[in-house]
Design a protein around this motif. Structure first.
Motif, PDB file in Angstrom:
ATOM      1  N   GLU A 107       2.490  22.668  85.766  1.00 51.07           N
ATOM      2  CA  GLU A 107       1.144  22.509  85.862  1.00 51.07           C
ATOM      3  C   GLU A 107       0.466  23.503  84.763  1.00 51.07           C
ATOM      4  N   TRP A 108      -0.512  23.074  83.863  1.00 49.39           N
ATOM      5  CA  TRP A 108      -1.202  23.774  82.636  1.00 49.39           C
ATOM      6  C   TRP A 108      -2.567  24.221  83.534  1.00 49.39           C
ATOM      7  N   ASP A 109      -2.450  24.783  84.678  1.00 44.61           N
ATOM      8  CA  ASP A 109      -3.679  25.155  85.526  1.00 44.61           C
ATOM      9  C   ASP A 109      -3.939  26.497  85.108  1.00 44.61           C
TER      10      ASP A 109
ATOM     11  N   VAL B 177      -7.911  22.961  83.391  1.00 47.53           N
ATOM     12  CA  VAL B 177      -6.469  22.741  83.442  1.00 47.53           C
ATOM     13  C   VAL B 177      -6.084  22.383  81.638  1.00 47.53           C
ATOM     14  N   GLU B 178      -5.293  23.050  81.260  1.00 48.06           N
ATOM     15  CA  GLU B 178      -5.134  22.816  79.647  1.00 48.06           C
ATOM     16  C   GLU B 178      -4.263  21.697  79.466  1.00 48.06           C
ATOM     17  N   ARG B 179      -5.224  20.727  78.531  1.00 49.41           N
ATOM     18  CA  ARG B 179      -4.723  19.365  78.459  1.00 49.41           C
ATOM     19  C   ARG B 179      -4.791  18.597  79.651  1.00 49.41           C
ATOM     20  N   GLY B 180      -5.792  18.811  80.586  1.00 47.13           N
ATOM     21  CA  GLY B 180      -5.867  18.012  81.735  1.00 47.13           C
ATOM     22  C   GLY B 180      -6.909  16.960  81.624  1.00 47.13           C
TER      23      GLY B 180
ATOM     24  N   VAL C 285       1.297  27.806  81.052  1.00 47.31           N
ATOM     25  CA  VAL C 285       2.020  28.407  80.285  1.00 47.31           C
ATOM     26  C   VAL C 285       1.336  29.454  79.280  1.00 47.31           C
ATOM     27  N   ASN C 286       0.164  29.221  78.968  1.00 47.20           N
ATOM     28  CA  ASN C 286      -0.576  30.087  78.242  1.00 47.20           C
ATOM     29  C   ASN C 286      -1.448  31.194  79.218  1.00 47.20           C
ATOM     30  N   VAL C 287      -0.748  32.194  79.614  1.00 50.92           N
ATOM     31  CA  VAL C 287      -1.000  33.150  80.962  1.00 50.92           C
ATOM     32  C   VAL C 287      -2.102  34.012  80.006  1.00 50.92           C
TER      33      VAL C 287
ATOM     34  N   VAL D  96       8.318  31.009  80.455  1.00 49.86           N
ATOM     35  CA  VAL D  96       7.897  32.003  79.504  1.00 49.86           C
ATOM     36  C   VAL D  96       7.642  31.506  78.265  1.00 49.86           C
ATOM     37  N   LYS D  97       6.567  31.484  77.749  1.00 46.12           N
ATOM     38  CA  LYS D  97       6.121  30.910  76.320  1.00 46.12           C
ATOM     39  C   LYS D  97       5.760  32.230  75.605  1.00 46.12           C
ATOM     40  N   ALA D  98       6.811  32.740  74.797  1.00 43.39           N
ATOM     41  CA  ALA D  98       6.797  33.910  74.054  1.00 43.39           C
ATOM     42  C   ALA D  98       6.831  33.706  72.476  1.00 43.39           C
TER      43      ALA D  98
ATOM     44  N   TRP E  36      12.831  29.667  79.534  1.00 48.62           N
ATOM     45  CA  TRP E  36      12.130  30.378  78.139  1.00 48.62           C
ATOM     46  C   TRP E  36      12.079  29.178  77.236  1.00 48.62           C
ATOM     47  N   ARG E  37      10.922  29.048  76.815  1.00 52.49           N
ATOM     48  CA  ARG E  37      10.280  27.710  76.041  1.00 52.49           C
ATOM     49  C   ARG E  37      10.722  28.035  74.556  1.00 52.49           C
ATOM     50  N   CYS E  38      11.234  27.156  73.967  1.00 51.76           N
ATOM     51  CA  CYS E  38      11.403  27.030  72.732  1.00 51.76           C
ATOM     52  C   CYS E  38      10.661  26.551  71.662  1.00 51.76           C
TER      53      CYS E  38
ATOM     54  N   ILE F 189      13.280  23.063  76.073  1.00 50.16           N
ATOM     55  CA  ILE F 189      12.983  22.290  74.876  1.00 50.16           C
ATOM     56  C   ILE F 189      12.320  20.877  74.682  1.00 50.16           C
ATOM     57  N   LYS F 190      11.153  21.036  74.047  1.00 45.87           N
ATOM     58  CA  LYS F 190      10.321  19.899  74.128  1.00 45.87           C
ATOM     59  C   LYS F 190      11.191  18.555  73.511  1.00 45.87           C
ATOM     60  N   ASN F 191      10.851  17.538  73.927  1.00 50.07           N
ATOM     61  CA  ASN F 191      11.629  16.346  73.917  1.00 50.07           C
ATOM     62  C   ASN F 191      11.667  16.051  72.112  1.00 50.07           C
TER      63      ASN F 191
ATOM     64  N   MET G 233       8.095  18.442  67.084  1.00 53.13           N
ATOM     65  CA  MET G 233       6.598  18.714  66.857  1.00 53.13           C
ATOM     66  C   MET G 233       5.948  19.033  68.081  1.00 53.13           C
ATOM     67  N   ASP G 234       5.334  17.846  68.713  1.00 54.33           N
ATOM     68  CA  ASP G 234       4.664  18.117  69.911  1.00 54.33           C
ATOM     69  C   ASP G 234       4.148  16.783  70.659  1.00 54.33           C
ATOM     70  N   PHE G 235       5.080  15.938  71.219  1.00 56.28           N
ATOM     71  CA  PHE G 235       4.527  15.129  72.050  1.00 56.28           C
ATOM     72  C   PHE G 235       3.868  13.977  71.528  1.00 56.28           C
TER      73      PHE G 235
ATOM     74  N   GLN H 253      -1.091  12.929  79.039  1.00 57.50           N
ATOM     75  CA  GLN H 253      -1.059  12.157  77.875  1.00 57.50           C
ATOM     76  C   GLN H 253      -2.116  12.635  76.668  1.00 57.50           C
ATOM     77  N   GLU H 254      -1.493  13.974  76.503  1.00 59.23           N
ATOM     78  CA  GLU H 254      -2.357  14.712  75.133  1.00 59.23           C
ATOM     79  C   GLU H 254      -2.615  13.906  74.062  1.00 59.23           C
ATOM     80  N   TYR H 255      -1.372  13.260  73.498  1.00 58.55           N
ATOM     81  CA  TYR H 255      -1.516  12.622  72.192  1.00 58.55           C
ATOM     82  C   TYR H 255      -1.491  11.008  72.472  1.00 58.55           C
TER      83      TYR H 255
HETATM   84  C1  BDP Z   1       0.313  21.747  72.839  1.00 60.44           C
HETATM   85  C2  BDP Z   1      -0.848  21.828  73.383  1.00 60.44           C
HETATM   86  C3  BDP Z   1      -1.349  23.359  73.776  1.00 60.44           C
HETATM   87  C4  BDP Z   1       0.059  24.001  74.608  1.00 60.44           C
HETATM   88  C5  BDP Z   1       1.100  23.859  73.831  1.00 60.44           C
HETATM   89  C6  BDP Z   1       2.276  24.233  74.370  1.00 60.44           C
HETATM   90  O1  BDP Z   1      -1.879  21.499  72.479  1.00 60.44           O
HETATM   91  O2  BDP Z   1      -2.460  23.217  74.477  1.00 60.44           O
HETATM   92  O3  BDP Z   1      -0.253  25.294  74.793  1.00 60.44           O
HETATM   93  O4  BDP Z   1       1.381  22.530  73.416  1.00 60.44           O
HETATM   94  O5  BDP Z   1       3.396  23.576  74.778  1.00 60.44           O
HETATM   95  O6  BDP Z   1       0.982  20.469  73.102  1.00 60.44           O
HETATM   96  O7  BDP Z   1       2.467  25.571  74.764  1.00 60.44           O
END
Ligand code: BDP
Length: 682
Positions: free
Chosen positions: A153-155, A161-164, A204-206, A284-286, A321-323, A362-364, A367-369, A395-397
């Protein structure tokens, strides 16, 4: 009926259906050992059956007579003596179950290895009843294919909610917990029924305030949420701030190799487990998009994650640990650093250096979804490092839950993609389920799409993405059609017209969305920041590393080894060669891997420019068709849901026209090439 009941609506059955099932529905036999999870199973059975069949089940502890639903664990084998094949019991893992009908006594046995198996088996039985499947001759052994089946959850604690795209947080408001425990329980029921077993419920953005979730100020509330989830077999995790030793501990560093930092984390983790003895661990998003991390101290990501892993090790906790690590400040004039390369470049060289309880997330795609992109080349590339795959249910994108975009077909393609990591036949699903490499922890996670809107997901049909996500994590072999059929029947009932129409609408909607948005895998072309709506050059001259390189001659990103960024070379040779060569690269990813002239001929026989025009006109026609098909269901769908979804389709149609016109006009003007069919391009 506003969508709140979701796929657990347990819609009342017709008299005919009732009479078919009645013989089975009289009594529940409970296991000797009671537990919160068994109790949830019992409650759910009572609720579901009373709502569907208006039958109040009795409860007993011994299996005798007829018409029993027997819930048992492997400890209660004597209850089902002679009726269950013990070889099958031996096949069960800790969350698995078997289900068997006993026609002689009109009974059904659900036997879990543990109480969790009972819960999943109960939801399975309810699903069979909801979808009106036969209860005769059932003899099933079910184990989840993936060990970790998680939601992120990105709450944020301020309630956003981020991207909520479905209201505010279910968990937080005004920097504290909402404490609507009943609603969280209903959420837990939904997740558990779809097969999920893990949730991290803050972004994940804390930020500063969420950093404090691991302090005594908030741990009692975290423990309360964990109690609710636990009763549904779900483990609780939190996202943490890597700089916590500084922000919470008053230290002047968060250097993972500093003795004080290490001790601080050890004490902190001990404290968390005093509140929540079965706490799952952290996400962790580092060193990503301005978040702190080990790079600040000249350390790498193995140093960073292992330090935390050591603190969690004594308690059995996991560090995700996020990549998603890339340079988000790149200068667009220096395009030699391809963002797509970043995760592999950072992590691949560290294979084998991570502790056993670190799991790379690892995101699928690299790039970014996006609506379409290649798969991440990291899958299968790190045989000695635990991995989970990260999807985005939100469904961000892909239309932000205002457009219909059913993502199960996309996820199926990704899971089925053959990495060739161990030669032919090493699909991503076999990497993340741990069957190819000896991972200690692995599975699938995803960004959730739910919020506090009455119907959880804004667009009621977006519930299908949440449900289907869970089902796929449980069993990636299920087809999109099977999952869709279940969801529609459970949510709207078994009227064949509704089932056919809604299923077909869902199944084609990803392709439709792709048709009128960015073409041939190139991605982006969205408005910066909020990522909604068309803006072809929105990110083109920006610093985020997300470009299409369109000029008057052509378009696409050259990611080949021969002349481009070299990204294609990160795949195993079979795939690397396929992508490297413009003739073998699949059409739908052509512009992700190659820069080509507008007149380049696709395998379909069309030129790139004509493909862009055609798909954009088709996409709008398909969106219009979605709206009219939905309209035809008036009277067959509960009015509030019908109306809410109709309004979204009305918007989708108008918005798809905007996409079509902006994209087509842009490329018409860039290329100067007319549409063969002479349609009006503004
Ligand atoms: C991107 C989103 C951003 C997230 C980031 C992430 O735009 O809001 O913080 O991914 O996964 O898709 O950390």
């Amino acid at each position: 009926e506003n969508g709140y009941e979701s796929w657990l609506a347990y819609l009342p059955k017709s008299e005919v259906t009732k009479s078919n099932y009645k013989p089975f529905l009289k009594n529940i036999v409970l296991p000797k050992k009671d537990s919160v999870v068994v109790n949830s199973s019992k409650e759910e059975l009572l609720r579901g059956i009373s709502s569907m069949f208006q039958v109040e089940l009795t409860i007993s502890t011994v299996f005798e007579g007829t018409s029993n639903i027997v819930l048992a664990t492997a400890d209660d084998l004597e209850q089902v003596d002679g009726l269950i094949d013990t070889d099958k019991v031996a096949q069960l893992n800790s969350e698995g179950y078997l289900m068997k009908s006993v026609p002689e006594s009109d009974s059904i046995i659900i036997l879990g290895k543990t109480d969790k198996g009972i819960l999943y088996g109960t939801f399975h039985l309810l699903r069979l009843l909801q979808t009106e499947s036969s209860l005769q001759n059932i003899d099933i052994v079910e184990n989840p294919r993936n060990q970790i089946r998680m939601l992120n959850e990105w709450d944020n604690m301020d309630g956003s909610v981020e991207r909520g795209y479905s209201g505010n947080s279910l968990f937080f408001e005004d920097n504290r917990f909402v404490r609507d425990w009943d609603r969280i329980k209903d959420y837990a029921r939904m997740l558990s029924s779809s097969g999920l077993n893990a949730v991290a419920f803050n972004n994940v953005n804390v930020h500063e305030v969420e950093s404090k979730l691991i302090t005594p100020e908030f741990l009692p509330d975290v423990a309360k949420v964990a109690d609710i989830f636990r009763a549904y077999g779900i483990k609780t995790y939190l996202s943490i701030n890597y700089a916590s030793p500084i922000e919470l501990g008053g230290l002047d560093t968060a250097d993972p190799l500093d003795e004080n930092v290490r001790n601080w984390w050890k004490e902190k983790v001990k404290e968390i487990y005093e509140y929540i003895p079965d706490f799952g661990g952290v996400v962790v998003k580092a060193d990503s998009e301005h978040r702190p991390g080990p790079f600040t101290y000249g350390r790498n990501h193995a140093d960073g994650s292992n330090m935390l892993a050591e603190a969690f090790e004594p308690f059995g906790g996991i560090v995700f640990w996020r990549c998603f690590v890339y340079n988000c400040l790149q200068d667009w004039r220096d395009r030699s650093t391809d963002r797509a390369r970043a995760a592999y470049d950072h992590f691949k060289p560290l294979d084998g250096e991570f502790n056993d309880n670190v799991v790379l997330q690892i995101k699928n795609g690299p790039m970014d979804f996006q609506v379409r992109e290649g798969v991440s080349p990291l899958f299968g590339a790190m045989p000695k490092t635990n991995q989970v795959l990260e999807f985005q249910v939100a469904q961000e994108y892909t239309g932000q839950q205002r457009h219909l975009c059913y993502l199960i077909p996309q996820w199926k393609e990704i899971l089925d993609f053959d990495t060739y990591a161990q030669g032919e036949g090493t699909p991503i699903k076999s990497v993340v389920d741990g069957s190819k490499f000896p991972y200690t922890y692995c599975g699938i996670t995803a960004v959730s799409n739910s919020g506090n809107d009455e119907n959880w997901t804004g667009h009621t049909l977006a519930q299908a993405n949440l449900y289907g996500y869970g089902r796929l994590t449980w069993n990636p072999e299920l087809s999109s059609e099977e999952i869709t059929d279940e969801w529609v029947k459970m949510t709207f009932g078994t009227d064949p017209v509704v089932v056919k129409e809604v299923s077909e609408m869902l199944l084609g909607s990803w392709r439709t969305y792709e048709n009128y948005t960015s073409p041939l895998g190139v991605g982006w072309m969205v408005n910066p920041n909020h990522h909604y709506g068309p803006n072809v050059d929105g990110y083109e001259y920006d610093r985020w590393g997300t470009y299409h390189f369109a000029d008057w001659k052509g378009i696409g990103v050259d990611r080949t080894v021969a002349t481009g960024t070299g990204y294609a070379g990160q795949y195993f040779p079979e795939n690397a060669e396929m992508y490297e060569n413009v003739d073998t690269c699949p059409d739908e990813l052509l512009l992700f891997f190659h820069h080509v002239p507008y007149t380049h001929k696709l395998k379909s026989g069309k030129t790139v420019i004509q493909h862009i025009y055609d798909t954009h006109f088709e996409g709008v026609e398909e969106a219009e068709e979605l709206k009219s098909r939905w309209s035809s269901l008036e009277g067959k769908i509960p009015p509030m849901i019908f109306q809410g979804v109709l309004e979204r389709f009305e918007h989708q149609v108008e918005h798809s026209k905007e996409w079509r016109d902006i994209i087509n006009t842009y490329f018409y003007r860039k290329s100067g090439i007319a549409d063969e069919k002479n349609r009006k391009i503004y």
